[in-house]
Scaffold this active site. Structure first.
Site, PDB file in Angstrom:
ATOM      1  N   HIS A  52      12.870  -9.626  -1.917  1.00 13.19           N
ATOM      2  CA  HIS A  52      12.341 -10.311  -0.736  1.00 13.19           C
ATOM      3  C   HIS A  52      12.606 -11.797  -0.965  1.00 13.19           C
ATOM      4  CE1 HIS A  52       9.618  -6.814  -1.121  1.00 13.19           C
ATOM      5  NE2 HIS A  52       9.619  -6.825   0.190  1.00 13.19           N
ATOM      6  N   ASP A  55      10.120 -13.179  -3.348  1.00 14.17           N
ATOM      7  CA  ASP A  55      10.111 -12.704  -4.745  1.00 14.17           C
ATOM      8  C   ASP A  55      10.850 -13.735  -5.591  1.00 14.17           C
ATOM      9  OD1 ASP A  55       9.023 -10.315  -3.870  1.00 14.17           O
ATOM     10  OD2 ASP A  55      10.937  -9.250  -3.870  1.00 14.17           O
ATOM     11  N   MET A  86      21.003  -5.521  -1.668  1.00 17.05           N
ATOM     12  CA  MET A  86      20.055  -5.500  -0.543  1.00 17.05           C
ATOM     13  C   MET A  86      19.109  -6.680  -0.623  1.00 17.05           C
ATOM     14  SD  MET A  86      16.619  -4.723   0.069  1.00 17.05           S
ATOM     15  CE  MET A  86      15.709  -3.292  -0.512  1.00 17.05           C
ATOM     16  N   GLU A 179      12.524   0.716   7.340  1.00 22.15           N
ATOM     17  CA  GLU A 179      11.703   1.522   6.424  1.00 22.15           C
ATOM     18  C   GLU A 179      10.344   1.819   7.051  1.00 22.15           C
ATOM     19  OE1 GLU A 179      11.426  -0.133   2.514  1.00 22.15           O
ATOM     20  OE2 GLU A 179       9.705   1.129   1.971  1.00 22.15           O
ATOM     21  N   LYS A 181       6.468   3.613   7.325  1.00 21.89           N
ATOM     22  CA  LYS A 181       5.295   3.931   6.512  1.00 21.89           C
ATOM     23  C   LYS A 181       4.142   4.189   7.478  1.00 21.89           C
ATOM     24  CE  LYS A 181       2.745   2.174   2.522  1.00 21.89           C
ATOM     25  NZ  LYS A 181       2.560   1.039   1.602  1.00 21.89           N
ATOM     26  N   GLU A 215      11.537   6.072   2.299  1.00 19.70           N
ATOM     27  CA  GLU A 215      10.919   6.033   0.963  1.00 19.70           C
ATOM     28  C   GLU A 215      10.111   7.306   0.737  1.00 19.70           C
ATOM     29  OE1 GLU A 215       8.983   2.497  -0.575  1.00 19.70           O
ATOM     30  OE2 GLU A 215       7.301   3.725  -1.296  1.00 19.70           O
ATOM     31  N   HIS A 218       6.309   7.183   1.202  1.00 22.23           N
ATOM     32  CA  HIS A 218       5.790   6.915   2.543  1.00 22.23           C
ATOM     33  C   HIS A 218       5.704   8.176   3.397  1.00 22.23           C
ATOM     34  CE1 HIS A 218       7.013   2.402   2.163  1.00 22.23           C
ATOM     35  NE2 HIS A 218       6.176   2.804   1.230  1.00 22.23           N
ATOM     36  N   ASP A 243      14.729   4.473  -0.800  1.00 23.29           N
ATOM     37  CA  ASP A 243      13.729   4.043  -1.783  1.00 23.29           C
ATOM     38  C   ASP A 243      13.184   5.276  -2.497  1.00 23.29           C
ATOM     39  OD1 ASP A 243      14.050   1.406  -1.189  1.00 23.29           O
ATOM     40  OD2 ASP A 243      12.067   1.116  -0.295  1.00 23.29           O
ATOM     41  N   ASP A 253      -0.742   4.620  -1.460  1.00 20.47           N
ATOM     42  CA  ASP A 253       0.663   4.367  -1.804  1.00 20.47           C
ATOM     43  C   ASP A 253       0.791   4.165  -3.318  1.00 20.47           C
ATOM     44  OD1 ASP A 253       3.315   3.666  -1.663  1.00 20.47           O
ATOM     45  OD2 ASP A 253       2.949   1.651  -0.896  1.00 20.47           O
ATOM     46  N   ASP A 255       3.610   4.744  -5.480  1.00 18.83           N
ATOM     47  CA  ASP A 255       4.865   4.207  -6.033  1.00 18.83           C
ATOM     48  C   ASP A 255       5.109   4.600  -7.490  1.00 18.83           C
ATOM     49  OD1 ASP A 255       5.575   2.932  -3.646  1.00 18.83           O
ATOM     50  OD2 ASP A 255       4.531   1.090  -4.167  1.00 18.83           O
ATOM     51  N   ASP A 285      12.008   2.112  -5.738  1.00 23.44           N
ATOM     52  CA  ASP A 285      10.933   1.247  -5.248  1.00 23.44           C
ATOM     53  C   ASP A 285       9.627   1.785  -5.816  1.00 23.44           C
ATOM     54  OD1 ASP A 285       9.349  -0.534  -4.049  1.00 23.44           O
ATOM     55  OD2 ASP A 285       9.665   0.151  -2.003  1.00 23.44           O
TER      56      ASP A 285
HETATM   57  C1  GLT Z   1       6.643  -3.256  -0.595  1.00 21.87           C
HETATM   58  C2  GLT Z   1       6.632  -1.901   0.054  1.00 21.87           C
HETATM   59  C3  GLT Z   1       7.935  -1.234  -0.076  1.00 21.87           C
HETATM   60  C4  GLT Z   1       9.033  -1.898   0.677  1.00 21.87           C
HETATM   61  C5  GLT Z   1       9.351  -3.231   0.166  1.00 21.87           C
HETATM   62  C6  GLT Z   1      10.335  -3.882   1.095  1.00 21.87           C
HETATM   63  S1  GLT Z   1       7.997  -4.187  -0.196  1.00 21.87           S
HETATM   64  O1  GLT Z   1       6.592  -3.134  -1.968  1.00 21.87           O
HETATM   65  O2  GLT Z   1       5.602  -1.114  -0.520  1.00 21.87           O
HETATM   66  O3  GLT Z   1       7.879   0.108   0.257  1.00 21.87           O
HETATM   67  O4  GLT Z   1      10.203  -1.156   0.474  1.00 21.87           O
HETATM   68  O5  GLT Z   1       9.762  -4.799   1.955  1.00 21.87           O
HETATM   69 MN    MN Z   2       9.946   0.852  -0.122  1.00 22.94          MN
HETATM   70 MN    MN Z   3       5.587   2.667  -1.485  1.00 26.20          MN
END
Ligand code: GLT
Ligand code: MN
Ligand code: MN
Length: 385
Positions: A52, A55, A86, A179, A181, A215, A218, A243, A253, A255, A285
């Site tokens: 980003h 970042d 990206m 993306e 969510k 992702e 998500h 992702d 979430d 991750d 991600d």
């Molecule tokens: C953030 C989010 C991710 C996205 C990123 C891109 S930022 O961490 O949870 O799923 O991919 O903006």
């Molecule tokens: Mn993501």
């Molecule tokens: Mn996530």
């Protein structure tokens, strides 16, 4: 350690750089700077690093500071053989975006979000990025009293149309990847699933420039089958980025490290990507557990890549398995005559189809040894075959 560069394994600065903060607790790891993160990614054998805008460059940095940081980062990338495929915009952390960016109720905030994205696109282009991700972290509501959801879609479309033209006018050659969510950080987020964006894309001014960045976590948060979402994107030639991570169904979430929660789903995902020769970046991600130190963060990053490679080998094994192939021939019943009729409508074909003797009782007797097929699949995943 090194991984096949053709697999394009990438990590965002925010992933291995995650300091372990959560809504209930302070960071558990020291913050690494952008060069240290490049070094870490070089150590684990990654192909690239994504970011980003903020970042890398603080939101309030002046131009000389920005230029210095970008120069350092480019050197860090070069020293570690990394590329930046990206880039994206942080449209969610700052208080100005508390009620959305492109969908904000305030026209000046919408304009600021577009302006910030243009600058972040300049930054990404400078680093060589060709894919631009849009994750609408704050594009949503807690209460539908607060924002008109139809207007929100229109505002989002307007912003994307504007930014497509910006990319074209600057000759950046970006592909946009949306993306989805369903919730978190907002109570309800617009464009809740990948399919929502697949439906939006044909209504944009430049649909050919736009695709998706699904992702795992998500879609699993929403209890959906991620593989099917990705399959839809692939079939429509809209899978521009992905992702990879993992997630227990129905939780916040998380991750998690790729494949760590649902290895069977991860297997089918890798098999899909490999069977259909997806050749975009495979971004992880995800972030390490809050308990990990940076040595363990490296284990996390290597684990993501290693699991992908192992599942790829298993997918190949599945495709090469004689018994599995025999079962696939049994369950996929082909018939040239009827397929010719149903391939395309014509009044002649419709008439012939209506006259075709299709005996439902006989058809229902065809064997479907799915228990055997799934067990063989499990044996491959578990390493017994
Ligand atoms: C953030 C989010 C991710 C996205 C990123 C891109 S930022 O961490 O949870 O799923 O991919 O903006
Ligand atoms: Mn993501
Ligand atoms: Mn996530």
């Amino acid at each position: 350690m090194s991984f096949d560069k053709k697999l394009k394994f990438t990590f965002g600065l925010w992933t291995v750089g995650n300091v372990g903060r959560d809504p209930f607790g302070e960071p558990t790891r020291e913050k690494l700077d952008h060069v240290q993160i490049c070094d870490l990614l070089g150590d684990v054998g990654a192909y690239g690093v994504n970011l980003h805008d903020n970042d890398l460059v603080p939101i309030d940095a002046d131009t000389p500071t920005r230029d210095r940081i970008v120069k350092e980062f480019r050197k860090g990338m070069k020293d570690n053989g990394l590329v930046c495929p990206m880039a994206t915009t942080n449209l969610f952390s700052d208080a100005v975006f508390k009620d959305g960016a492109f969908t904000s109720n305030n026209a000046k905030i919408r304009a600021y979000a577009i302006q910030k994205t243009m600058r972040a696109m300049d930054l990404g282009a400078e680093l060589g990025a060709k894919i631009y991700v849009f994750w609408g972290g704050r594009e949503g509501v807690e209460s539908d009293a607060t924002k008109n959801p139809v207007e929100a879609i229109k505002r989002f479309r307007e912003a994307i149309n504007f930014l497509c033209e910006y990319s074209i006018s600057q000759r950046y050659g970006y592909k946009f990847a949306f993306e989805a969510k369903p919730n978190e950080p907002r109570g309800h987020m617009y464009f809740a699933v990948t399919g929502s964006y697949l439906a939006l894309i044909p209504s944009l001014d430049h649909p050919e420039m736009c695709g998706v960045n699904p992702e795992v976590a998500h879609e699993h948060m929403a209890g959906l089958n991620f593989v099917h979402q990705v399959a839809a994107a692939l079939e429509m030639k809209k899978l521009f980025h992905i992702d990879l991570n993992d997630q227990e169904f129905g939780r916040y979430d998380q991750d998690f490290r790729f494949g760590s929660a649902n290895p069977k789903h991860a297997f089918f995902l890798v098999k899909l990507l490999e069977d259909y020769k997806y050749d975009g970046p495979r971004q992880f991600d995800a972030h390490a557990y809050r308990q990990s130190n940076y040595e363990d963060v490296k284990e996390f990053a290597k684990g993501c890549m290693r699991t992908y490679v192992l599942l790829r080998e298993k997918a190949q094994r599945w495709n090469d398995d004689k018994e599995i192939q025999q079962l696939l021939r049994t369950i996929n019943v082909e018939d040239q005559m009827v397929s010719k009729l149903t391939k395309k409508f014509s009044t002649g074909n419709a008439k012939k189809l209506l006259e075709s003797p299709l005996d439902r009782v006989e058809l229902a007797k065809a064997p479907l040894p799915y228990e055997r097929l799934d067990q063989l699949t499990m044996e491959i995943i578990m390493g017994a075959r």
